[in-house]
Design an enzyme around this catalytic site. Structure first.
Site, mmCIF file in Angstrom:
data_model
loop_
_atom_site.group_PDB
_atom_site.id
_atom_site.type_symbol
_atom_site.label_atom_id
_atom_site.label_comp_id
_atom_site.label_asym_id
_atom_site.label_seq_id
_atom_site.Cartn_x
_atom_site.Cartn_y
_atom_site.Cartn_z
ATOM 1 N N ASP A 1 -9.524 -9.057 9.388
ATOM 2 C CA ASP A 1 -9.011 -7.716 9.070
ATOM 3 C C ASP A 1 -10.013 -6.597 9.312
ATOM 4 O O ASP A 1 -9.617 -5.525 9.754
ATOM 5 C CB ASP A 1 -8.539 -7.688 7.607
ATOM 6 C CG ASP A 1 -7.631 -6.503 7.296
ATOM 7 O OD1 ASP A 1 -6.779 -6.177 8.151
ATOM 8 O OD2 ASP A 1 -7.767 -5.912 6.219
ATOM 9 N N SER B 1 -0.788 -3.047 11.787
ATOM 10 C CA SER B 1 -0.224 -4.052 10.887
ATOM 11 C C SER B 1 1.016 -4.681 11.536
ATOM 12 O O SER B 1 1.696 -4.038 12.327
ATOM 13 C CB SER B 1 0.154 -3.403 9.548
ATOM 14 O OG SER B 1 -0.976 -2.800 8.973
ATOM 15 N N ALA B 2 1.260 -5.959 11.213
ATOM 16 C CA ALA B 2 2.438 -6.698 11.697
ATOM 17 C C ALA B 2 2.400 -6.994 13.193
ATOM 18 O O ALA B 2 3.432 -7.080 13.850
ATOM 19 C CB ALA B 2 3.736 -5.972 11.332
ATOM 20 N N CYS B 3 1.202 -7.136 13.757
ATOM 21 C CA CYS B 3 1.080 -7.520 15.169
ATOM 22 C C CYS B 3 0.346 -8.852 15.323
ATOM 23 O O CYS B 3 -0.084 -9.206 16.411
ATOM 24 C CB CYS B 3 0.345 -6.436 15.956
ATOM 25 S SG CYS B 3 1.292 -4.929 16.156
ATOM 26 N N GLY B 4 0.160 -9.590 14.228
ATOM 27 C CA GLY B 4 -0.381 -10.949 14.333
ATOM 28 C C GLY B 4 -1.899 -11.038 14.369
ATOM 29 O O GLY B 4 -2.444 -11.910 15.046
ATOM 30 N N LYS B 5 -2.581 -10.164 13.641
ATOM 31 C CA LYS B 5 -4.052 -10.225 13.651
ATOM 32 C C LYS B 5 -4.571 -11.535 13.059
ATOM 33 O O LYS B 5 -5.457 -12.167 13.622
ATOM 34 C CB LYS B 5 -4.621 -9.042 12.849
ATOM 35 C CG LYS B 5 -5.418 -8.170 13.751
ATOM 36 C CD LYS B 5 -5.782 -6.803 13.289
ATOM 37 C CE LYS B 5 -6.730 -6.706 12.155
ATOM 38 N NZ LYS B 5 -6.106 -6.079 10.976
ATOM 39 N N THR B 6 -3.998 -11.926 11.899
ATOM 40 C CA THR B 6 -4.468 -13.166 11.270
ATOM 41 C C THR B 6 -4.160 -14.368 12.176
ATOM 42 O O THR B 6 -4.965 -15.293 12.294
ATOM 43 C CB THR B 6 -3.831 -13.325 9.871
ATOM 44 O OG1 THR B 6 -4.122 -12.143 9.125
ATOM 45 C CG2 THR B 6 -4.405 -14.516 9.119
ATOM 46 N N ARG C 1 2.599 -3.566 19.462
ATOM 47 C CA ARG C 1 3.908 -4.148 19.753
ATOM 48 C C ARG C 1 4.596 -3.205 20.716
ATOM 49 O O ARG C 1 5.150 -2.185 20.304
ATOM 50 C CB ARG C 1 4.648 -4.218 18.419
ATOM 51 C CG ARG C 1 5.663 -5.264 18.245
ATOM 52 C CD ARG C 1 6.151 -5.249 16.810
ATOM 53 N NE ARG C 1 5.514 -6.267 16.010
ATOM 54 C CZ ARG C 1 5.915 -7.531 15.974
ATOM 55 N NH1 ARG C 1 6.969 -7.922 16.655
ATOM 56 N NH2 ARG C 1 5.270 -8.410 15.230
ATOM 57 N N HIS D 1 -10.848 -1.652 11.734
ATOM 58 C CA HIS D 1 -9.730 -2.504 11.316
ATOM 59 C C HIS D 1 -9.555 -3.594 12.381
ATOM 60 O O HIS D 1 -8.630 -3.536 13.193
ATOM 61 C CB HIS D 1 -8.477 -1.629 11.199
ATOM 62 C CG HIS D 1 -7.310 -2.304 10.557
ATOM 63 N ND1 HIS D 1 -6.014 -1.921 10.806
ATOM 64 C CD2 HIS D 1 -7.229 -3.321 9.671
ATOM 65 C CE1 HIS D 1 -5.184 -2.664 10.100
ATOM 66 N NE2 HIS D 1 -5.899 -3.528 9.408
ATOM 67 N N LYS E 1 -9.540 -1.886 1.862
ATOM 68 C CA LYS E 1 -9.185 -0.728 2.688
ATOM 69 C C LYS E 1 -9.930 0.525 2.220
ATOM 70 O O LYS E 1 -10.361 1.340 3.034
ATOM 71 C CB LYS E 1 -7.677 -0.482 2.639
ATOM 72 C CG LYS E 1 -6.824 -1.678 3.062
ATOM 73 C CD LYS E 1 -7.067 -2.080 4.485
ATOM 74 C CE LYS E 1 -6.046 -3.110 4.952
ATOM 75 N NZ LYS E 1 -6.330 -3.550 6.332
ATOM 76 N N ASN F 1 6.388 -8.365 2.244
ATOM 77 C CA ASN F 1 4.937 -8.102 2.180
ATOM 78 C C ASN F 1 4.263 -9.010 1.143
ATOM 79 O O ASN F 1 3.234 -8.658 0.590
ATOM 80 C CB ASN F 1 4.687 -6.623 1.855
ATOM 81 C CG ASN F 1 3.230 -6.235 2.045
ATOM 82 O OD1 ASN F 1 2.551 -6.700 2.966
ATOM 83 N ND2 ASN F 1 2.707 -5.395 1.157
ATOM 84 N N GLU G 1 -0.813 -19.597 23.297
ATOM 85 C CA GLU G 1 -0.871 -19.297 24.739
ATOM 86 C C GLU G 1 -1.683 -18.029 25.010
ATOM 87 O O GLU G 1 -2.089 -17.776 26.142
ATOM 88 C CB GLU G 1 0.537 -19.145 25.325
ATOM 89 C CG GLU G 1 1.503 -20.287 25.048
ATOM 90 C CD GLU G 1 1.054 -21.643 25.610
ATOM 91 O OE1 GLU G 1 -0.004 -21.698 26.281
ATOM 92 O OE2 GLU G 1 1.764 -22.637 25.352
ATOM 93 N N GLY H 1 -2.665 -5.294 -3.903
ATOM 94 C CA GLY H 1 -3.394 -5.331 -2.627
ATOM 95 C C GLY H 1 -4.362 -4.194 -2.408
ATOM 96 O O GLY H 1 -5.208 -3.887 -3.252
ATOM 97 N N ARG I 1 0.849 -1.187 0.000
ATOM 98 C CA ARG I 1 0.000 0.000 0.000
ATOM 99 C C ARG I 1 0.888 1.243 0.000
ATOM 100 O O ARG I 1 1.959 1.256 0.595
ATOM 101 C CB ARG I 1 -0.892 0.020 1.249
ATOM 102 C CG ARG I 1 -2.057 -0.951 1.191
ATOM 103 C CD ARG I 1 -2.976 -0.779 2.384
ATOM 104 N NE ARG I 1 -2.358 -1.147 3.636
ATOM 105 C CZ ARG I 1 -1.885 -0.298 4.536
ATOM 106 N NH1 ARG I 1 -1.967 1.006 4.325
ATOM 107 N NH2 ARG I 1 -1.339 -0.720 5.640
HETATM 108 C C1 OXD Z 1 -2.807 -3.993 6.408
HETATM 109 C C2 OXD Z 1 -3.365 -5.110 5.633
HETATM 110 O O1 OXD Z 1 -1.824 -3.397 5.982
HETATM 111 O O2 OXD Z 1 -4.337 -5.739 6.100
HETATM 112 O O3 OXD Z 1 -3.350 -3.696 7.468
HETATM 113 O O4 OXD Z 1 -2.869 -5.376 4.538
HETATM 114 MN MN MN Z 2 -5.191 -4.793 7.780
#
Ligand code: OXD
Ligand code: MN
Length: 599
Positions: A290, A265-270, A413, A243, A223, A380, A510, A215, A73
């Site tokens: 997401d 982003s990059a904190c393990g949502k999925t 984070r 989000h 988005k 990415n 955990e 994306g 993005r």
């Molecule tokens: C983000 C995504 O960047 O979901 O948050 O791609």
């Molecule tokens: Mn996202």
């Protein structure tokens, strides 16, 4: 399908007008069928955009490699063009709508020459949902069509449901017109970053995206529509476009708790959205990873619905260990973008948890060997996979009215100061915690470790209006319903480190232990201590059985670092100043009260 599948006059007129502008060779109305999809995939295999993966290993899967300039993005090229600059707020790039439309009309003039214009009717949200939104994306990218078919409800049935109704026009071009006889490249795009435009006109509403095929820049339902444009509509209509992941935690007694969670982003949502809890008897099912659209139900509770139908997840780091359910989801019917191709026609990426192949083709299409000094997959790189294939997809994930939330989580984070979990004292205090969301960057990301970037509600790149007004909108829910019916709010931090840079919390499966405590708080059965920052679990209230965590680590995870928090208060105060006097008074009050409780 060459013929329009609709009698919607406004739609027919707009498609016509845009075709005049963009000058495609032909127009294709997407019906969303299996036959159409295989035709487009075959076409992309022929022209080199797609590589078909080994059907014995990954049936129905394809690999795409983007142009090296088109990998993520582009926030600095993303604009909110509201009539008034202050309505976009300091959190957005703003441009005058009339001027921007002039610029865009010049760019789109002839931009689809030599290409097909695809008309993609799509719905964000189940067609029967009271808050679903229909968009029509016009694009010259078949890659976008194939991805939109996974990520949204798309095709003939959407036009049927739309009838003569209103839709959100979304115009997209990769910005690479073909001259007569010119051969195409596998990933056409506008390579100059300064000529990419991801533009939102919230008052139309409409979306114009030029120059990128990647994306969130190009899959305009995600988005652009489901967050930026939807957040503006949600404010006007009294709901929330967030989000957030949505999960259901089921207790050993069979009781279900629906939880939504916002992390930058990059904190393990999925990973959290579909995790396998290690605690016996507890189960997680996934409703979304997401985006959550949240509205008040007739009973005064908040209901969350995932407007998407797929996962557009980051590949590197996804492994049997970090996310076994994602690994199972992407074993078929998945589009991979910018990962490595193995000699046996499969995919590979860094931290996939399987040994690197002896050789591979990297994301740029070049020969790659372990130790060659380059990454095989772009950091990415992504998978696009149908949510229905997730082994733990929740049976109610497509319920039009959504699911009632028991708790909302915010996180980030944060190696220091922020405890493992903290319960807000009230809705207002919870909104304050959400507004203070942020993540610390790693040395690799910014060249300077420990830089805290505020990302309120994890919405900084996605809020389509002034963030201060967004805070006020969140606060207003305490007046819209009985506050006791609102979900409890928590701030979690899986990323706490010791002074010697050691992770204090094991994370992943955990994290179910923290979710268990949250559910027990919702039930009113778990113990907590009241502290200046909120309610923290007593060490014995967290189920740590079988973990063997050193007592001093638990102590550190659950204590209040007063001087760290006083610095935090100052930092939040500084951050609020960006929004001037538009910051809602209750948040300033929360800040002052927190400072007072800490002193
Ligand atoms: C983000 C995504 O960047 O979901 O948050 O791609
Ligand atoms: Mn996202």
């Amino acid at each position: 399908m060459a013929q329009p599948l609709t009698h919607n006059q406004r739609l027919l007129h707009w498609v016509n007008e845009m075709a005049q502008l963009c000058q495609p060779t032909q127009i294709h109305w997407c019906d969303g069928s299996e036959a159409e999809n295989s035709h487009l995939c075959n076409l992309m295999v022929q022209n080199g955009t797609f590589t078909r993966l080994n059907p014995d290993k990954r049936p129905g899967c394809f690999l795409a490699r983007s142009h090296p300039s088109d990998v993520a993005r582009v926030e600095d090229r993303t604009f909110i063009c509201s009539a008034r600059r202050e309505d976009a707020g300091p959190n957005n790039n703003w441009a005058d709508p009339a001027e921007m439309k002039n610029t865009l009309r010049r760019l789109f003039q002839g931009s689809m020459a030599g290409r097909t214009m695809y008309v993609i009717p799509f719905s964000m949200g189940p067609l029967e949902s009271p808050i679903r939104k229909v968009g029509i994306e016009l694009t010259d990218s078949p890659y976008v069509v194939a991805n939109m078919r996974i990520m949204t409800r798309m095709g003939r049935e959407v036009l049927q449901a739309l009838g003569d109704g209103d839709f959100i026009p979304c115009l997209h071009s990769v910005g690479a017109p073909l001259k007569p006889g010119q051969t195409d490249v596998p990933w056409p795009c506008e390579p100059d970053p300064a000529k990419k435009y991801i533009v939102h006109f919230p008052e139309d509403p409409s979306i114009w995206s030029y120059g990128s095929g990647y994306g969130g820049n190009a899959l305009l339902g995600k988005k652009c529509l489901a967050l930026r444009i939807a957040s503006v509509a949600a404010r006007r209509e009294g709901w929330l476009a967030e989000h957030m992941l949505i999960l259901c935690l089921t207790s050993p007694q069979g009781k279900k708790y629906y939880i939504a969670a916002a992390f930058p982003s990059a904190c393990g949502k999925t990973n959290l959205a579909m995790m396998r809890p290690t605690l016996p008897g507890w189960k997680v099912t996934c409703l979304g990873d997401d985006i959550a659209w949240i509205r008040l139900g007739q009973d005064g509770r908040l209901y969350a619905m995932n407007p998407e139908t797929g996962f557009f997840g980051v590949a590197p780091g996804t492994s049997q260990n970090s996310n076994p359910n994602a690994i199972a989801t992407i074993n078929r019917n998945t589009i991979f973008t910018n990962v490595a191709l193995t000699p046996d026609g499969d995919v590979w990426w860094e931290d996939m948890g399987v040994p690197a192949p002896a050789s591979a083709i990297d994301w740029q299409g070049q020969e790659w060997k372990p130790g060659c000094g380059r990454k095989a997959a772009h950091p990415n790189s992504r998978f696009t996979a149908p949510a229905a294939q997730c082994p733990v997809i929740d049976p109610d994930w497509q319920r039009p009215e959504g699911v009632p939330l028991s708790a909302i989580l915010f996180g980030g984070r944060r190696p220091s100061t922020i405890p493992l979990v903290n319960e807000a004292l009230s809705w207002e205090h919870g909104v304050f915690l959400g507004s203070a969301c942020g993540s610390e960057t790693t040395a690799a990301a910014l060249g300077k470790a420990g830089v805290l970037r505020r990302d309120p509600f994890a919405m900084l790149p996605f809020c389509g209006y002034n963030m201060a007004d967004y805070f006020a909108h969140w606060l207003s829910f305490a007046q819209k319903t009985d506050p006791a019916k609102l979900p409890k709010i928590y701030f979690v931090n899986w990323f706490r480190k010791s002074d010697t840079d050691r992770w204090l919390w094991p994370g992943y499966g955990e994290n179910g232990r923290v979710l268990k405590w949250i559910c027990e708080r919702v039930e009113g059965t778990a113990k907590a201590v009241s502290t200046p920052i909120g309610n923290l679990p007593t060490p014995d209230a967290l189920d740590l059985s079988g973990l063997n965590l050193p007592a001093e680590d638990v102590q550190e995870l659950l204590s209040v670092d007063k001087s760290g928090w006083l610095a935090e208060v100052n930092n939040i105060e500084e951050y609020y100043k960006n929004y001037g006097d538009r910051i809602p008074e209750p948040l300033l009050r929360q800040l002052a009260q927190l400072r007072q409780r800490l002193q």
